[in-house]
Every structure is written in structure tokens, then in C-alpha cells.
Design a protein around this motif. Structure first.
Motif, PDB file in Angstrom:
ATOM      1  N   ASN A 144     -51.012  -4.866   1.559  1.00 42.36           N
ATOM      2  CA  ASN A 144     -50.510  -3.574   1.267  1.00 42.36           C
ATOM      3  C   ASN A 144     -51.080  -2.589   0.338  1.00 42.36           C
ATOM      4  O   ASN A 144     -50.815  -1.500   0.088  1.00 42.36           O
ATOM      5  CB  ASN A 144     -49.046  -3.498   1.305  1.00 42.36           C
ATOM      6  CG  ASN A 144     -48.213  -4.276   2.234  1.00 42.36           C
ATOM      7  OD1 ASN A 144     -48.147  -3.996   3.576  1.00 42.36           O
ATOM      8  ND2 ASN A 144     -47.994  -5.889   1.916  1.00 42.36           N
ATOM      9  N   GLY A 145     -51.894  -3.014  -0.424  1.00 45.30           N
ATOM     10  CA  GLY A 145     -52.304  -2.467  -1.718  1.00 45.30           C
ATOM     11  C   GLY A 145     -51.122  -2.393  -2.818  1.00 45.30           C
ATOM     12  O   GLY A 145     -50.075  -3.227  -2.707  1.00 45.30           O
ATOM     13  N   VAL A 146     -51.464  -1.960  -3.919  1.00 46.60           N
ATOM     14  CA  VAL A 146     -50.655  -2.043  -5.133  1.00 46.60           C
ATOM     15  C   VAL A 146     -50.447  -0.705  -5.686  1.00 46.60           C
ATOM     16  O   VAL A 146     -51.386   0.323  -5.464  1.00 46.60           O
ATOM     17  CB  VAL A 146     -51.142  -3.071  -6.265  1.00 46.60           C
ATOM     18  CG1 VAL A 146     -50.983  -4.551  -5.584  1.00 46.60           C
ATOM     19  CG2 VAL A 146     -52.547  -2.710  -6.840  1.00 46.60           C
ATOM     20  N   HIS A 147     -49.412  -0.420  -6.326  1.00 49.43           N
ATOM     21  CA  HIS A 147     -49.454   0.719  -7.291  1.00 49.43           C
ATOM     22  C   HIS A 147     -50.538   0.882  -8.307  1.00 49.43           C
ATOM     23  O   HIS A 147     -50.424  -0.051  -9.148  1.00 49.43           O
ATOM     24  CB  HIS A 147     -47.825   1.012  -7.743  1.00 49.43           C
ATOM     25  CG  HIS A 147     -46.684   1.011  -6.730  1.00 49.43           C
ATOM     26  ND1 HIS A 147     -46.616   2.213  -5.908  1.00 49.43           N
ATOM     27  CD2 HIS A 147     -46.137  -0.109  -6.052  1.00 49.43           C
ATOM     28  CE1 HIS A 147     -45.741   2.029  -5.049  1.00 49.43           C
ATOM     29  NE2 HIS A 147     -45.471   0.611  -5.294  1.00 49.43           N
ATOM     30  N   ALA A 148     -50.996   2.039  -8.386  1.00 43.52           N
ATOM     31  CA  ALA A 148     -51.793   2.210  -9.661  1.00 43.52           C
ATOM     32  C   ALA A 148     -51.140   2.121 -10.884  1.00 43.52           C
ATOM     33  O   ALA A 148     -50.112   2.906 -11.108  1.00 43.52           O
ATOM     34  CB  ALA A 148     -52.546   3.549  -9.473  1.00 43.52           C
ATOM     35  N   LEU A 149     -51.678   1.449 -11.935  1.00 43.77           N
ATOM     36  CA  LEU A 149     -50.988   1.611 -13.392  1.00 43.77           C
ATOM     37  C   LEU A 149     -52.085   2.387 -14.319  1.00 43.77           C
ATOM     38  O   LEU A 149     -53.026   1.719 -14.746  1.00 43.77           O
ATOM     39  CB  LEU A 149     -50.875   0.313 -13.824  1.00 43.77           C
ATOM     40  CG  LEU A 149     -49.947  -0.516 -12.967  1.00 43.77           C
ATOM     41  CD1 LEU A 149     -49.868  -2.077 -13.524  1.00 43.77           C
ATOM     42  CD2 LEU A 149     -48.652  -0.081 -12.878  1.00 43.77           C
ATOM     43  N   PRO A 150     -51.885   3.799 -14.461  1.00 42.19           N
ATOM     44  CA  PRO A 150     -52.955   4.450 -15.313  1.00 42.19           C
ATOM     45  C   PRO A 150     -53.022   3.936 -16.769  1.00 42.19           C
ATOM     46  O   PRO A 150     -51.893   3.615 -17.290  1.00 42.19           O
ATOM     47  CB  PRO A 150     -52.229   5.822 -15.197  1.00 42.19           C
ATOM     48  CG  PRO A 150     -51.529   6.061 -14.044  1.00 42.19           C
ATOM     49  CD  PRO A 150     -50.783   4.669 -13.835  1.00 42.19           C
ATOM     50  N   ALA A 151     -54.267   4.144 -17.216  1.00 36.18           N
ATOM     51  CA  ALA A 151     -54.239   3.269 -18.512  1.00 36.18           C
ATOM     52  C   ALA A 151     -53.401   3.984 -19.692  1.00 36.18           C
ATOM     53  O   ALA A 151     -52.805   3.494 -20.498  1.00 36.18           O
ATOM     54  CB  ALA A 151     -55.810   3.377 -19.112  1.00 36.18           C
ATOM     55  N   SER A 152     -53.016   5.405 -19.284  1.00 37.91           N
ATOM     56  CA  SER A 152     -52.194   6.208 -20.407  1.00 37.91           C
ATOM     57  C   SER A 152     -50.862   5.490 -20.327  1.00 37.91           C
ATOM     58  O   SER A 152     -50.000   5.614 -21.399  1.00 37.91           O
ATOM     59  CB  SER A 152     -52.071   7.746 -19.937  1.00 37.91           C
ATOM     60  OG  SER A 152     -51.460   7.844 -18.322  1.00 37.91           O
ATOM     61  N   GLU A 153     -50.355   4.762 -19.059  1.00 36.26           N
ATOM     62  CA  GLU A 153     -48.834   4.396 -19.170  1.00 36.26           C
ATOM     63  C   GLU A 153     -48.829   2.924 -19.975  1.00 36.26           C
ATOM     64  O   GLU A 153     -47.550   2.547 -20.462  1.00 36.26           O
ATOM     65  CB  GLU A 153     -48.607   4.242 -17.811  1.00 36.26           C
ATOM     66  CG  GLU A 153     -48.410   5.439 -17.116  1.00 36.26           C
ATOM     67  CD  GLU A 153     -47.820   4.956 -15.627  1.00 36.26           C
ATOM     68  OE1 GLU A 153     -47.477   3.855 -15.336  1.00 36.26           O
ATOM     69  OE2 GLU A 153     -47.880   5.795 -14.629  1.00 36.26           O
ATOM     70  N   PHE A 154     -49.853   2.461 -20.543  1.00 36.55           N
ATOM     71  CA  PHE A 154     -49.943   1.360 -21.552  1.00 36.55           C
ATOM     72  C   PHE A 154     -49.686   1.760 -22.790  1.00 36.55           C
ATOM     73  O   PHE A 154     -49.529   1.012 -23.662  1.00 36.55           O
ATOM     74  CB  PHE A 154     -51.144   0.519 -21.300  1.00 36.55           C
ATOM     75  CG  PHE A 154     -50.967  -0.517 -20.105  1.00 36.55           C
ATOM     76  CD1 PHE A 154     -50.638  -1.593 -19.935  1.00 36.55           C
ATOM     77  CD2 PHE A 154     -51.777   0.410 -18.736  1.00 36.55           C
ATOM     78  CE1 PHE A 154     -50.788  -2.189 -18.709  1.00 36.55           C
ATOM     79  CE2 PHE A 154     -51.751  -0.522 -17.637  1.00 36.55           C
ATOM     80  CZ  PHE A 154     -51.143  -1.737 -17.394  1.00 36.55           C
ATOM     81  N   THR A 155     -49.908   3.027 -23.056  1.00 40.44           N
ATOM     82  CA  THR A 155     -49.702   3.527 -24.700  1.00 40.44           C
ATOM     83  C   THR A 155     -48.259   3.434 -25.060  1.00 40.44           C
ATOM     84  O   THR A 155     -47.392   3.786 -24.394  1.00 40.44           O
ATOM     85  CB  THR A 155     -50.120   5.012 -24.553  1.00 40.44           C
ATOM     86  OG1 THR A 155     -51.463   5.291 -24.098  1.00 40.44           O
ATOM     87  CG2 THR A 155     -50.069   5.333 -26.000  1.00 40.44           C
ATOM     88  N   PRO A 156     -48.227   2.591 -26.204  1.00 43.38           N
ATOM     89  CA  PRO A 156     -46.878   2.232 -26.625  1.00 43.38           C
ATOM     90  C   PRO A 156     -46.487   3.535 -27.451  1.00 43.38           C
ATOM     91  O   PRO A 156     -47.226   4.335 -27.966  1.00 43.38           O
ATOM     92  CB  PRO A 156     -47.368   1.421 -27.754  1.00 43.38           C
ATOM     93  CG  PRO A 156     -48.806   1.523 -28.265  1.00 43.38           C
ATOM     94  CD  PRO A 156     -49.540   2.228 -27.111  1.00 43.38           C
TER      95      PRO A 156
END
Length: 519
Positions: free
Chosen positions: A200-212
Motif C-alpha cells: 500500500n505504500g507508506v506516508h512520507a515523513l519530510p525531513a523537516s518534521e524530524f526537527t526538534p
């Protein structure tokens, strides 16, 4: 220096370096059984550290949860592990954390501190663990209307109590089963995520969302650090181990590495599978399990509703049973440690002597175990009535109070490292925090300051958010179930803490006769 393994089935004599407590505890000590081996301690710690009730809470904060998880692994998990490894191997005495604080700060401080540490267990079992178990049952099996919810909750609580009262020879199989259940459940979940992603594919996790962010830190620090605690629990049963001086440091190292893998993988899997707006702190892991198991049979509707059929329903039911077992064994394993420490405190004069009795038949503190089950049952009934069955509100308040009571006790326990190095410099330390005095100060300050800060943000969510140019609103840090109800949430934490402190003072007064006998 290490001690030779003890082969006797009972711990008749304390080790030469065992600190003198009271005559009351010396009488109980001979009823203990040395049954815990190195592998038992390792699985005990894995069961303790890898709690299944907070995975959804971390995932609910998005990808930055993984970032903060890595940061706190370095600045809390590692220092905390080093600190406990030294205390546990230098003072391998039954009651662990109570004895450390007793030697460092005296009986009154240690007794009040121990009440906080012990009572967090019935709060946890009757609170967040019970509500997740009930929610899981309803999601995968059948609804629990009316009195059925109370009945199921009481079965969960007293089933755990029955396991805790057993002898260590029997009881140790509970954390062993719990550790295996975690490894199997989380491993199968990750395999299913991979299969789901291929189909089914997965949801993209943009690098910006990993920013603390600071707001993310304030929201995450309680559950992340709570995920990382429990290293001291085996030390509460130190005199039931074959070789605590050797086994405690090794078990801490190995279980710490295992827990990082067992936490990080499922959280990443949830983020890949569920849209961020559908990840709830209570049901995040449950919802993700249902979604990925559709690859074995089932479907996901346009509105996100999941229906499992065929093999998907069967495997979903098995996984749900594994999750409930994992939750139950978490409570049991913590109880095995916290209740033993409370029994030592009571036998030592920091509480009523009758609670310090060790059963001759089982070699366990049966009276403390049963009292804890009664408290958890009362909490379950009262909380379900006060929240009118609102599981999210009950979960948020219960988990917050559990973490708060545990962490306040840590604020006292962690500095014991520095005090005991000064007071007992000649005590053999098979393992010592590296870096000498500077190293000891570093790990103590880091661990103590982080748990103290966590207590503040638990009582006042959003503390510091919006200050000095930081983004966000403090109101947004309140648990979703308490949105716009800051006073109600704060009272749900402060009032029970005041009640627990009063219980601690009453317990200490009830221990006066034991203290007079000692003197």
C-alpha cells in the motif's frame, strides 16, 4: 571485586557489606530465596523498560518524537544507567532504592520517598495500563458496556496481583513471558509494516518534521523518560539474585540496547502507517496494529475505519492478546520491585511493621501486594466514575500521575550516588561511573535535572512554551482530553500527590514502634 555465586536456595545471611537496617528486617531476610540468574534479570529489565502503554503517546507527536528519543537516550538514558549500575553493584541489598536513600538521607526522607515510588504502581496498574487493556479488548473482541468494564478491569488488576504474590521461582516467569511477548509482538508488527508498505505504500515523513522543537520536547519528555526508567527495579530484589554485583551492570547494558530497538522500530512503523491526524496517545499503537493486519485479511475505508476479516481477524486477536499480556506483565514486573522495596521500608520502621512481613510460604511481601491491588481497584472504580467512562481523560490523568510520583522519588534517589561515595568511600564498587568525581557529578546532575523538569511540565503542561520567542501555545500542551481544562488537569495531579504525601507521614508514624525497638 565480585562475589562468588551463592548456591543456597535461601538468603540466610546478608553480604558482609550489607548496611545494617533493623532487627525487623533481619528477621524477614531469612525467608528470601536466591532464584534470580543473570538471564532472568536481563528479561526482567526488558519487560520493565519496554512499556507498551506509551508507544502511541510518543508517535502522536510525529517524527520529532524519534529525534527527542535519540537525544534523551544520550543525555538521560545513558547517565541514568551508569548511575544505577554503580549503586546496584556497590549496595546489592534487598530494597535497593529505599536502602540507597536511607543510607544517604535518613529513614524519614527515604520512607516518604519510597511511598511515592511504591504507590505509583497501583496508580499505573489501575490507571493507564488498565484502560489500554480494556480499550484493546473492545477494539479487537467485544464491547464492555456498563458493569462489564468494571468487572474486566478488576480481573486485570487481581490477575496481576495473583502473579505478584508467587514465590520468585514461579513469579520470575511472568517477566520472562512478558519480555518474550514484547519481542514477538513488536517484531511481528514490524514485519507486518514492511508487508503493508510493499502493498500500500507508506506516508512520507519530510525531513523537516524530524526537527526538534521546545514545544515538542515539553510534550514528549514525560513519556520518553518514562519509557527509559526501571533500571533500579532488580536491585529491589538484590538478595534474591545469585550474583547481583556482577549481573546488575551487565543486565543494564544489554537491556538498554534492546529497549532502544524495541521502542524505535514500532514508533517509526506507526508513523509510516497512520496519518498524523489519526494517531492518538491512547489508541495509536492499537490503531496501527489493526491497519497493518489488513494485509492478512481486511480493509480500510475512506474515513479510516478498519475492518479485519479472515486471517487478519485471527492474527489481530492474537496480537491483541499479546498486547494485553504485555501490559499486565509490565505492571507485575514493576510491582515485584516496588513492593519489595516498600516491604523493606516498613520492616525498617518507615511504615507499619505488618506490611514488612515476608511470607514464609512464598518468600514475597504478600501483604503489600494485596494492599496495592486494593488501591488499584479503588482507583479504577473512582476514576471511571469521575471521568464518566471517558477513556482518554482517564488515561491522560492516570499516566501523568504515575510518571509524576515515580519521578519525584527519583529526584531524591539519584543524588544518593554522590552522598554514598562520600559516606562510604571504602565500599567495594565492582562497577563505578567512569570519570571519577566529575563523571559522578555529570550523570547525577543530568539525570536529576531532567526528571525534576519533567515533574514541572507534568503538573503544568506547556511550561515555558511561548517564552523568550519560542513557538507555540502553552494551552496546546494540555492532554487533548483536558483541552481548555487546565485547572481540572492540574488538580488531577496535585490533589493525589498531597494525599500520597499524607499517607507517607501516616506510614512513618505507624513505624514508630519498630524504630524504638531498633534504638
Amino acid at each position: 571485586m565480585t562475589q562468588a555465586p551463592v548456591t543456597s536456595s535461601r538468603a540466610h545471611e546478608p553480604a558482609p557489606e550489607t548496611p545494617d537496617l533493623s532487627e525487623g528486617w533481619d528477621e524477614q531476610r531469612g525467608r528470601l530465596r536466591k532464584e534470580l540468574r543473570r538471564f532472568d534479570v536481563l528479561l526482567f529489565l526488558i519487560c520493565t523498560l519496554v512499556g507498551l502503554d506509551t508507544i502511541g503517546s510518543v508517535a502522536a507527536q510525529g517524527p520529532q518524537g524519534l529525534t527527542w528519543m535519540a537525544i534523551l537516550a544520550l543525555f538521560f538514558f545513558l547517565p541514568y544507567g551508569l548511575l544505577v549500575a554503580e549503586l546496584g553493584s556497590a549496595f546489592p541489598v534487598q530494597g535497593g532504592p529505599y536502602v540507597w536513600t536511607r543510607l544517604a538521607f535518613g529513614r524519614l526522607t527515604a520512607g516518604l520517598n519510597q511511598i511515592l515510588y511504591w504507590i505509583s504502581n497501583p496508580v499505573w496498574v489501575g490507571g493507564s495500563l488498565c484502560i489500554i487493556a480494556l480499550t484493546t479488548w473492545e477494539e479487537f473482541f467485544t464491547p464492555l458496556p456498563g458493569l462489564w468494564k468494571y468487572a474486566a478491569g478488576l480481573v486485570f488488576i487481581w490477575g496481576g496481583a495473583l502473579a505478584v504474590v508467587q514465590s520468585v521461582r514461579v513469579g520470575k516467569w511472568v517477566p520472562i513471558a512478558g519480555a518474550i511477548a514484547r519481542i514477538v509482538l513488536l517484531g511481528f508488527f514490524l514485519v507486518s509494516v514492511v508487508v503493508f508498505a510493499l502493498q500500500n505504500g507508506v506516508h512520507a515523513l519530510p525531513a523537516s518534521e524530524f526537527t526538534p522543537t521546545y514545544a515538542g520536547f515539553v510534550a514528549l519528555v514525560p513519556v520518553l523518560i518514562f519509557n527509559y526508567v526501571g533500571f533500579e527495579l532488580p536491585s529491589s530484589a538484590a538478595e534474591e539474585m545469585r550474583n547481583p554485583r556482577r549481573d546488575i551492570p551487565l543486565a543494564i547494558l544489554r537491556s538498554g540496547l534492546a529497549s532502544l530497538l524495541l521502542y524505535g522500530g514500532p514508533i517509526l512503523g506507526i508513523l509510516f502507517v497512520l496519518p498524523s491526524e489519526r494517531i492518538g496517545s491512547l489508541g495509536g499503537f492499537i490503531d496501527a496494529c489493526k491497519a497493518v493486519f489488513t494485509v492478512y485479511g481486511g480493509s480500510i475505508a475512506a474515513d479510516g475505519t478498519v475492518t479485519l476479516t479472515g486471517a487478519g481477524a485471527v492474527l489481530g486477536g492474537i496480537a491483541a492478546a499479546g498486547l494485553i499480556i504485555g501490559l499486565l506483565t509490565s505492571g507485575v514486573t514493576w510491582a515485584m520491585g516496588a513492593h519489595r522495596a516498600q516491604a523493606v521500608a516498613c520492616a525498617d520502621g518507615a511504615g507499619p511493621a505488618w506490611l514488612g512481613t515476608i511470607s514464609e510460604k512464598h518468600g514475597t511481601p504478600v501483604r503489600v501486594n494485596l494492599l496495592s491491588a486494593v488501591l488499584a481497584s479503588i482507583l479504577l472504580v473512582v476514576a471511571l466514575n469521575l471521568t464518566e467512562g471517558d477513556g482518554e481523560k482517564y488515561f491522560a490523568a492516570g499516566l501523568g500521575l504515575t510518571i509524576c510520583t515515580t519521578f519525584i522519588s527519583y529526584v531524591i534517589t539519584f543524588p544518593s550516588l554522590l552522598v554514598l561515595r562520600r559516606k562510604y568511600p571504602d565500599t567495594p564498587r565492582p562497577y563505578a561511573v567512569p570519570g571519577g568525581r566529575a563523571g559522578a557529578w555529570t550523570v547525577t546532575v543530568l539525570a536529576t535535572c531532567l526528571v525534576a523538569f519533567t515533574v514541572v511540565v507534568l503538573i503544568w503542561p506547556g511550561f515555558g512554551v511561548g517564552w523568550f520567542g519560542t513557538e507555540g501555545s502553552a494551552a496546546d500542551s494540555l492532554p487533548e482530553a483536558f483541552a481548555g481544562q487546565r485547572l481540572a488537569y492540574t488538580l488531577s495531579q496535585v490533589v493525589p500527590l498531597l494525599v500520597i504525601a499524607a499517607i507517607g507521614l501516616v506510614f512513618y508514624a505507624m513505624g514508630a514502634k519498630t524504630r524504638r525497638t531498633k534504638s
